[in-house]
Scaffold this active site. Structure first.
Site, short mmCIF file in Angstrom:
data_model
loop_
_atom_site.label_atom_id
_atom_site.label_comp_id
_atom_site.label_asym_id
_atom_site.label_seq_id
_atom_site.Cartn_x
_atom_site.Cartn_y
_atom_site.Cartn_z
N CYS A 1 -10.90 3.58 -0.02
CA CYS A 1 -9.47 3.68 0.26
C CYS A 1 -9.19 2.82 1.48
CB CYS A 1 -9.07 5.13 0.52
SG CYS A 1 -7.37 5.36 1.10
N THR A 2 -8.10 2.04 1.43
CA THR A 2 -7.84 1.12 2.54
C THR A 2 -7.48 1.83 3.84
OG1 THR A 2 -5.56 0.85 1.73
CG2 THR A 2 -7.18 -0.83 1.08
N ASP B 1 0.87 -1.18 0.00
CA ASP B 1 0.00 0.00 0.00
C ASP B 1 0.90 1.22 0.00
OD1 ASP B 1 -2.36 1.62 0.28
OD2 ASP B 1 -1.97 1.77 2.42
N SER B 2 0.30 2.37 -0.24
CA SER B 2 1.05 3.62 -0.17
C SER B 2 1.52 3.90 1.25
CB SER B 2 0.19 4.79 -0.66
OG SER B 2 -0.94 4.94 0.19
N CYS C 1 -4.31 -1.23 -2.06
CA CYS C 1 -4.39 0.22 -2.24
C CYS C 1 -5.31 0.46 -3.42
CB CYS C 1 -3.00 0.79 -2.51
SG CYS C 1 -2.96 2.54 -2.96
N ASN C 2 -6.40 1.17 -3.20
CA ASN C 2 -7.36 1.42 -4.28
C ASN C 2 -6.74 2.21 -5.41
OD1 ASN C 2 -8.93 1.07 -1.63
ND2 ASN C 2 -10.55 0.84 -3.16
N THR C 3 -5.93 3.21 -5.08
CA THR C 3 -5.33 4.05 -6.11
C THR C 3 -4.34 3.26 -6.94
OG1 THR C 3 -5.56 5.97 -4.65
CG2 THR C 3 -4.09 6.21 -6.53
N TYR D 1 -0.73 8.34 -2.45
CA TYR D 1 -0.72 8.11 -3.90
C TYR D 1 -1.86 8.86 -4.60
CZ TYR D 1 2.56 4.09 -3.93
OH TYR D 1 3.66 3.27 -3.85
N GLY D 2 -2.89 9.25 -3.86
CA GLY D 2 -4.16 9.69 -4.44
C GLY D 2 -4.09 10.67 -5.58
#
Length: 272
Positions: free
Chosen positions: A185-186, A12-13, A75-77, A44-45
């Site tokens: 978003c996580t 993840d970020s 990470c969704n992004t 990261y968004g």
């Protein structure tokens, strides 16, 4: 037979993917895990897709060097920007964050749902395709959660500052008569205590992490990659960060609640 006991990689970020890791550990306690937080580049968004692809590839190569058999892009992004590239570039399975618009759209009674996510997630193919497929007859109130990741990373998820910012984002959704709020978003499940205090009781918070963990188990099982060796009620996890590991250390306790179940927890700073 112990199966394939190489580790499952998660990245993840930052620390948001811990919300996914905690669900993975619940349903696959016999697995080894390696978690990578790209804290040096968080969030990261708002980053360009090309930059996120490059970062995701570098992290993937690190996880592969550690022998990971499956990689969860928690990470969704990063999922939105990079998972197609990763799947076409590497032979191991990748599991991404599926936007949870489908269950929200299928279960809404008010025909209005809210989605709180990053700008990068809203631009991604998965979000756009899922919205077109499942939410055409639903009013979707969406909001970019700018600043929320930073609050979680700084240990301020359950603070008046977070509540004030969430009111700015969530109140207009409540006014839109939503009955489901999708966390896109996580990092955002760390904000659930505040959200549960704020939201009317009829609004359901939709966290995709449990479904992602189940999908990871299904994929690993289908590929013959599950480890059948018991670690005697212990969990084996390594944590890495591209910055300092303080945020990870602080949030691991609250998110995983493993305590004495952890056999081998290792924290390290890695410059990629």
């Amino acid at each position: 037979m112990s199966g394939n006991c190489n580790p499952i990689g998660i990245f993840d970020s930052g620390a948001g993917g811990l919300t996914v890791l905690s669900e993975l550990v619940k349903i696959m306690p016999n697995e080894k895990y390696i978690y990578f937080a790209d804290s040096a580049n968080c969030p990261y968004g708002s980053k360009p897709a090309e930059e996120i692809i490059g970062l995701s590839e570098t992290i993937t190569q690190f996880l592969l060097s550690k022998g990971c058999k499956v990689i969860v892009v928690a990470c969704n992004t990063a999922t939105a920007a990079a998972i197609d590239h990763l799947r076409s570039s590497y032979s191991i399975p990748f599991i991404g964050m599926e936007p949870a618009i489908k269950p929200a759209s299928q279960n809404t009674k008010t025909k209005s749902i809210g989605v709180l996510a990053t700008a990068g997630t809203f631009k991604g193919r998965l979000y756009i395709e899922t919205s077109r497929k499942y939410a055409t007859d639903v009013n979707v109130c969406y909001q970019v959660g700018e600043g929320l990741v930073e609050l979680v990373e700084s240990g301020k998820a359950d603070t008046p500052e977070a509540e004030q910012l969430l009111h700015r984002y969530i109140d207009p959704m409540v006014d839109c008569n939503i009955d489901h709020l999708v966390l896109g978003c996580t990092h955002y499940p760390f904000l659930k205590p505040v959200l549960e205090r704020m939201l009317p009781e009829h609004i359901t918070i939709v966290d995709p992490a449990p479904a992602v963990a189940l999908q990871t188990k299904r994929v690993a099982e289908n590929h013959g990659l599950l480890c059948n060796k018991a670690f005697i009620h212990s969990i084996n996890i390594e944590f890495y960060s591209s910055s300092n590991t303080n945020t990870l250390k602080n949030l691991v306790g609250s998110s995983l609640k493993l305590n004495d179940k952890i056999e081998d927890v290792y924290f390290a700073n890695i410059k990629l």
